[in-house]
Write a protein that holds these residues in place. Structure first.
Motif, PDB file in Angstrom:
ATOM      1  N   LEU A 182      30.195 -17.933   8.661  1.00  0.00           N
ATOM      2  CA  LEU A 182      29.043 -18.242   9.508  1.00  0.00           C
ATOM      3  C   LEU A 182      29.187 -19.617  10.159  1.00  0.00           C
ATOM      4  N   ARG A 183      29.780 -20.549   9.428  1.00  0.00           N
ATOM      5  CA  ARG A 183      30.002 -21.880   9.997  1.00  0.00           C
ATOM      6  C   ARG A 183      31.019 -21.822  11.132  1.00  0.00           C
ATOM      7  N   VAL A 184      32.124 -21.115  10.916  1.00  0.00           N
ATOM      8  CA  VAL A 184      33.153 -20.990  11.950  1.00  0.00           C
ATOM      9  C   VAL A 184      32.588 -20.308  13.189  1.00  0.00           C
ATOM     10  N   ALA A 185      31.697 -19.321  12.992  1.00  0.00           N
ATOM     11  CA  ALA A 185      31.077 -18.617  14.124  1.00  0.00           C
ATOM     12  C   ALA A 185      29.997 -19.455  14.807  1.00  0.00           C
ATOM     13  N   GLY A 186      29.674 -20.619  14.254  1.00  0.00           N
ATOM     14  CA  GLY A 186      28.711 -21.510  14.899  1.00  0.00           C
ATOM     15  C   GLY A 186      27.276 -21.320  14.475  1.00  0.00           C
ATOM     16  N   HIS A 187      27.009 -20.429  13.521  1.00  0.00           N
ATOM     17  CA  HIS A 187      25.629 -20.175  13.112  1.00  0.00           C
ATOM     18  C   HIS A 187      25.129 -21.186  12.085  1.00  0.00           C
ATOM     19  N   VAL A 188      25.985 -21.608  11.197  1.00  0.00           N
ATOM     20  CA  VAL A 188      25.619 -22.581  10.165  1.00  0.00           C
ATOM     21  C   VAL A 188      26.104 -23.954  10.598  1.00  0.00           C
ATOM     22  N   ARG A 189      25.213 -24.946  10.482  1.00  0.00           N
ATOM     23  CA  ARG A 189      25.521 -26.306  10.909  1.00  0.00           C
ATOM     24  C   ARG A 189      25.421 -27.269   9.743  1.00  0.00           C
ATOM     25  N   SER A 190      26.041 -28.447   9.897  1.00  0.00           N
ATOM     26  CA  SER A 190      25.850 -29.496   8.909  1.00  0.00           C
ATOM     27  C   SER A 190      24.416 -30.005   9.006  1.00  0.00           C
ATOM     28  N   TRP A 191      23.941 -30.688   7.959  1.00  0.00           N
ATOM     29  CA  TRP A 191      22.542 -31.084   7.873  1.00  0.00           C
ATOM     30  C   TRP A 191      22.159 -32.133   8.910  1.00  0.00           C
ATOM     31  N   ASP A 192      23.138 -32.799   9.511  1.00  0.00           N
ATOM     32  CA  ASP A 192      22.829 -33.794  10.539  1.00  0.00           C
ATOM     33  C   ASP A 192      23.184 -33.298  11.939  1.00  0.00           C
ATOM     34  N   ASP A 193      23.442 -32.003  12.068  1.00  0.00           N
ATOM     35  CA  ASP A 193      23.816 -31.396  13.346  1.00  0.00           C
ATOM     36  C   ASP A 193      22.616 -30.600  13.870  1.00  0.00           C
ATOM     37  N   ASP A 194      22.195 -30.899  15.091  1.00  0.00           N
ATOM     38  CA  ASP A 194      21.031 -30.231  15.670  1.00  0.00           C
ATOM     39  C   ASP A 194      21.403 -29.289  16.816  1.00  0.00           C
ATOM     40  N   GLU A 195      22.692 -28.991  16.982  1.00  0.00           N
ATOM     41  CA  GLU A 195      23.122 -28.116  18.072  1.00  0.00           C
ATOM     42  C   GLU A 195      22.811 -26.666  17.748  1.00  0.00           C
ATOM     43  N   LEU A 196      22.223 -25.956  18.702  1.00  0.00           N
ATOM     44  CA  LEU A 196      21.868 -24.556  18.503  1.00  0.00           C
ATOM     45  C   LEU A 196      23.116 -23.678  18.427  1.00  0.00           C
ATOM     46  N   PRO A 197      23.044 -22.561  17.692  1.00  0.00           N
ATOM     47  CA  PRO A 197      24.181 -21.628  17.634  1.00  0.00           C
ATOM     48  C   PRO A 197      24.366 -20.916  18.963  1.00  0.00           C
ATOM     49  N   PRO A 198      25.507 -20.236  19.138  1.00  0.00           N
ATOM     50  CA  PRO A 198      25.773 -19.578  20.422  1.00  0.00           C
ATOM     51  C   PRO A 198      24.808 -18.436  20.728  1.00  0.00           C
ATOM     52  N   ALA A 199      24.334 -17.732  19.710  1.00  0.00           N
ATOM     53  CA  ALA A 199      23.412 -16.601  19.897  1.00  0.00           C
ATOM     54  C   ALA A 199      22.924 -16.177  18.516  1.00  0.00           C
ATOM     55  N   PRO A 200      21.790 -15.483  18.444  1.00  0.00           N
ATOM     56  CA  PRO A 200      21.374 -14.939  17.145  1.00  0.00           C
ATOM     57  C   PRO A 200      22.416 -13.968  16.596  1.00  0.00           C
ATOM     58  N   LEU A 201      22.591 -13.976  15.288  1.00  0.00           N
ATOM     59  CA  LEU A 201      23.530 -13.055  14.654  1.00  0.00           C
ATOM     60  C   LEU A 201      22.875 -11.678  14.559  1.00  0.00           C
ATOM     61  N   ASP A 202      23.528 -10.666  15.157  1.00  0.00           N
ATOM     62  CA  ASP A 202      22.957  -9.319  15.168  1.00  0.00           C
ATOM     63  C   ASP A 202      24.081  -8.298  15.083  1.00  0.00           C
TER      64      ASP A 202
END
Length: 227
Positions: A182-202
């Motif tokens: 999930l982190r590699v796919a951009g959905h999970v972020r570090s606790w100090d990262d506020d960047e939105l993921p690329p899209a909802p996981l579906d």
């Protein structure tokens, strides 16, 4: 789950963290399919409890699980989670919207209830009342989820919001793998990262598309990029 055999099956969907064996009939998913689309979650916000609506934003929805396999999740881990949430609320402001699950030990729920930062609102499944899970997911400006449930991790990533993960000690390898995917796919972020993921996981939508293609009801082009 990984079946013992794919013989006689035309399509088998297996999460990557269950390490599927390569096969033309096997589709590897990121996390678990779930029933939540962004439209479903937006509709569910209408069921948000009134006390929550009065709390300051941004709203961080917190999904709390419990021990799973070798994962340890007791009062000490609850205090650590509460401290992480307090630091997050200090940085972002707003409020914590917390819900436990059926696997949450009473000691964990009790500890969180007394240690959570203010302001917050907490739903406990061990007490009477409707479960606002969908509404809390739909209303979330950010999500924190414990890493002891593939379903909760996947559902958190359905929001299209920043997702932070709390990893209890002793987490089984498959859950560690899922968080990493999930982190590699951009959905999970570090606790100090506020960047939105690329899209909802579906992943359910992707699987539905593959099924429609297989029965000749749809062209082979995917409906949308995978998260």
């Amino acid at each position: 789950m990984r079946p013992g055999s794919t013989r006689g099956l035309d399509l088998v969907a297996i999460p990557l963290h269950d390490r599927p064996r390569p096969s033309p009939r096997v589709v590897a998913t990121v996390g678990a399919p779930h029933p939540f689309t962004r439209a479903v979650l937006d509709t569910a916000v209408a069921d948000l409890p009134e006390p929550v609506r009065r709390l300051p934003r941004p709203w961080t929805t917190v999904l709390v699980g419990g021990p799973s396999g070798s994962a340890i999740f007791g009062a000490a881990e609850a205090r650590e989670l509460a401290a992480r949430l307090a630091a997050l609320e200090t940085r972002l402001g707003g409020s914590m919207l917390v819900t436990t699950s059926r696997r949450t030990p009473l000691a964990v729920a009790d500890t969180l209830e007394h240690a959570l930062p203010t302001p917050h609102w907490m739903h406990r499944v061990d007490r009477p009342g409707p479960n606002p899970f969908r509404a809390l997911l739909g209303a979330a400006d950010r999500v924190v989820v414990t890493a002891d449930s593939a379903s909760m991790l996947s559902e958190a990533c359905a929001t299209g919001r920043v997702v932070n993960v709390f990893r209890p000690p002793g987490l089984p390898r498959k859950f560690e793998m899922l968080v990493d995917h999930l982190r590699v796919a951009g959905h999970v972020r570090s606790w100090d990262d506020d960047e939105l993921p690329p899209a909802p996981l579906d992943e359910a939508a992707q699987l539905a598309h593959l099924i429609r293609v297989a029965v000749g009801r749809e062209g082979s082009q995917e409906p949308a990029p995978r998260g």
